[in-house]
Design a protein around this motif. Structure first.
Motif: not given
Length: 84
Positions: A4, A24-28, A30, A34
């Motif tokens: 990080t 890119t924020d993969f947590q954003a 849904n 995915l």
């Protein structure tokens, strides 16, 4: 140095040099984005477009007869072609 921290330093230096960056924020994403590779790649491309201020009709650029990898590569090339 952690990943990080390295990412943050790279982003800071890139921006200082005038390079435009997209994160890119993969947590954003849904669950449906995915679960399907086409949806995943289209969501990534849409995120890149929003961050870079590019307007591109992904639906028109996405070809049903190409595979997801080739489609994503083509769309990303088109997005980058619209940036400085």
């Amino acid at each position: 140095v952690g990943k990080t921290t390295l990412l943050a330093r790279t982003l800071r230096e890139s921006r200082a040099l005038g390079v435009r960056v997209a994160l890119t924020d993969f947590q954003a994403l849904n669950a449906s984005q995915l679960a399907d590779v086409n949806s995943f790649y289209r969501a990534l491309a849409a995120g890149f477009m929003l961050q870079l201020g590019v307007k591109l009709d992904i639906g028109a650029a996405w070809s049903d007869w190409l595979g997801p990898n080739a489609n994503f590569e083509s769309v990303v090339e088109a997005i980058l072609g619209e940036t400085d």
